[in-house]
Design a protein around this motif. Structure first.
Motif, mmCIF file in Angstrom:
data_model
loop_
_atom_site.group_PDB
_atom_site.id
_atom_site.type_symbol
_atom_site.label_atom_id
_atom_site.label_comp_id
_atom_site.label_asym_id
_atom_site.label_seq_id
_atom_site.Cartn_x
_atom_site.Cartn_y
_atom_site.Cartn_z
ATOM 1 N N ALA A 1 7.729 -1.476 -7.668
ATOM 2 C CA ALA A 1 7.426 -0.626 -6.548
ATOM 3 C C ALA A 1 8.349 0.727 -6.609
ATOM 4 O O ALA A 1 7.860 1.842 -6.270
ATOM 5 C CB ALA A 1 7.762 -1.374 -5.006
ATOM 6 N N ASN B 1 6.969 4.731 -7.353
ATOM 7 C CA ASN B 1 7.428 5.884 -6.510
ATOM 8 C C ASN B 1 8.097 6.908 -7.456
ATOM 9 O O ASN B 1 7.845 8.026 -7.047
ATOM 10 C CB ASN B 1 8.377 5.367 -5.380
ATOM 11 N N TYR C 1 4.684 14.605 -2.698
ATOM 12 C CA TYR C 1 5.241 13.220 -2.669
ATOM 13 C C TYR C 1 5.706 12.726 -1.290
ATOM 14 O O TYR C 1 6.137 13.482 -0.564
ATOM 15 C CB TYR C 1 6.423 13.336 -3.570
ATOM 16 N N SER C 2 5.080 11.650 -1.130
ATOM 17 C CA SER C 2 5.862 10.995 0.199
ATOM 18 C C SER C 2 6.040 9.584 0.075
ATOM 19 O O SER C 2 5.386 8.833 -0.848
ATOM 20 C CB SER C 2 4.549 10.977 1.385
ATOM 21 N N PRO C 3 7.133 9.022 0.220
ATOM 22 C CA PRO C 3 7.595 7.704 0.058
ATOM 23 C C PRO C 3 6.465 6.472 0.356
ATOM 24 O O PRO C 3 5.951 6.593 1.454
ATOM 25 C CB PRO C 3 9.060 7.241 0.810
ATOM 26 N N GLN C 4 6.202 5.776 -0.350
ATOM 27 C CA GLN C 4 5.255 4.742 -0.170
ATOM 28 C C GLN C 4 5.813 3.292 -0.073
ATOM 29 O O GLN C 4 5.866 2.544 -1.297
ATOM 30 C CB GLN C 4 4.197 4.658 -1.416
ATOM 31 N N PHE C 5 6.297 3.120 0.913
ATOM 32 C CA PHE C 5 7.009 1.790 1.186
ATOM 33 C C PHE C 5 6.397 0.399 0.961
ATOM 34 O O PHE C 5 6.600 -0.586 0.812
ATOM 35 C CB PHE C 5 7.926 1.709 2.260
ATOM 36 N N HIS C 6 4.821 0.645 1.362
ATOM 37 C CA HIS C 6 4.128 -0.435 1.410
ATOM 38 C C HIS C 6 3.824 -1.267 0.021
ATOM 39 O O HIS C 6 3.341 -2.137 -0.039
ATOM 40 C CB HIS C 6 2.607 0.171 1.899
ATOM 41 N N LYS C 7 4.090 -0.276 -1.100
ATOM 42 C CA LYS C 7 4.016 -0.941 -2.372
ATOM 43 C C LYS C 7 4.998 -2.185 -2.657
ATOM 44 O O LYS C 7 4.608 -2.787 -3.491
ATOM 45 C CB LYS C 7 4.275 0.252 -3.497
ATOM 46 N N TYR D 1 -2.734 0.533 -10.122
ATOM 47 C CA TYR D 1 -2.598 0.641 -8.870
ATOM 48 C C TYR D 1 -1.051 1.183 -8.725
ATOM 49 O O TYR D 1 -0.836 2.411 -7.842
ATOM 50 C CB TYR D 1 -2.456 -0.894 -8.237
ATOM 51 N N PHE D 2 0.217 1.017 -9.455
ATOM 52 C CA PHE D 2 1.224 1.498 -9.095
ATOM 53 C C PHE D 2 1.527 2.679 -9.961
ATOM 54 O O PHE D 2 2.640 3.586 -9.658
ATOM 55 C CB PHE D 2 2.628 0.156 -9.401
ATOM 56 N N GLN E 1 -0.855 5.335 -10.685
ATOM 57 C CA GLN E 1 -2.154 5.967 -10.684
ATOM 58 C C GLN E 1 -1.946 7.188 -11.504
ATOM 59 O O GLN E 1 -1.102 7.917 -11.470
ATOM 60 C CB GLN E 1 -2.499 6.430 -9.434
#
Length: 309
Positions: A131, A135, A150-156, A275-276, A278
């Motif tokens: 994760a 990011n 860029y925006s934080p992707q906490f769902h990862k 996925y992580f 891309q």
């Protein structure tokens, strides 16, 4: 004087005379008398100690048998699976990083003592690193190209945790169940226990932790080479561990099982990479705006047009 002679200790005088004639008689007698009681006491003490030790061991065994075993749903049941030290965990990590043909991870490193401590923290670390590095890839790309937002992707974090833990538990469960079924068909097929299978899969994922960190290097070819190397090491450890179990089965079943194990491992590595990490969209070049002629040239052009008209 007669009274004094009567009061004299004649028996003592006779003993003195005897001692003078045979000086070693009393000494040997005394020493022998002292040795025999001491020897007797020593034998008695030894026998008493042995009896006491045997009785104590018997009482201890009886107490252990009388103690109720913790249930499957209690914390005490799983406490023994976390009873490992640092040396054992490092040895098992080293064994997962350096697989060798004919070197089973279960027999040479677990030794009938599987643990859940190492697999639990390896899966947690891998999920967290996936994760974070996913990011960081976008952050570094934004520094190279300001047009990337860029925006934080906490769902990862949740996606990585669910994916890694489900793989580390459900795949070993399916593999253990399949081997148990094959044992009913072929008696010579002897599967590992469920916890040994989970422990093997958990430690096999350790090699992906440094690989994911190295995927921050923005070189696609290097990233794919590192991923292929990590997949080869991890899958080889699983194949070398499972081969002593499935080699007594039919060739078709053994080959199919090992191919499925390697394929699932490859799908996990490929899914994490795509996925992580891309691939970033190509930079779209903005076409230059149409430039207007300078004012002096524009005025001369207008004057020429007016004169000809």
């Amino acid at each position: 004087m007669a009274a004094a002679d009567e009061l004299a200790f004649h028996e003592f005088e006779e003993a003195t005379n005897l001692l003078a004639e045979t000086p070693h008689a009393a000494t040997s007698s005394a020493s022998s008398d002292q040795r025999s009681p001491q020897g007797h006491v020593a034998v008695a003490m030894g026998a008493g100690d042995g009896f006491g030790a045997e009785e104590e061991e018997g009482d201890r065994a009886a107490l252990l048998q009388d103690q109720p075993q913790p249930g499957f749903w209690t914390f005490g049941y799983y406490q023994g699976f976390f009873d490992v030290d640092t040396a054992q965990v490092l040895d098992r990590i080293k064994g997962s990083l350096l697989p060798r043909p004919g070197h089973s991870f279960v027999r040479h490193h677990l030794r009938n003592r599987p643990d859940l401590y190492g697999p639990f923290w390896i899966c947690a670390t891998l999920a967290f690193v996936l994760a974070v590095t996913g990011n960081l890839t976008l952050v570094l790309a934004q520094h190279r190209d300001p047009s990337i937002h860029y925006s934080p992707q906490f769902h990862k974090v949740s996606v990585a945790g669910i994916t890694i833990y489900c793989y580390a538990w459900l795949v070993p469960l399916a593999l253990w169940g399949f081997l148990r079924w094959r044992k009913a068909v072929h008696e010579r097929v002897g599967p590992y226990s469920f916890l040994e299978t989970v422990c093997t899969y958990g430690y096999s994922l350790f090699v992906f932790i440094p690989t994911v960190v190295l995927w921050l290097i923005p070189v696609p070819l290097l990233q794919w080479l590192l991923g292929a190397l990590a997949l080869a090491l991890s899958a080889a450890g699983l194949v070398f561990t499972l081969w002593p179990v499935v080699r007594e089965d039919s060739r078709l079943a053994a080959a199919a099982l090992l191919c499925i194990v390697v394929l699932l491992h490859a799908l996990l590595a490929l899914g994490c990479k795509l996925y992580f990490f891309q691939p970033l969209p190509p930079h779209v070049a903005v076409p230059p705006a149409a430039t207007s002629p300078p004012p002096g040239k524009l005025s001369s052009t207008l004057a020429r047009v007016a004169a000809t008209s």
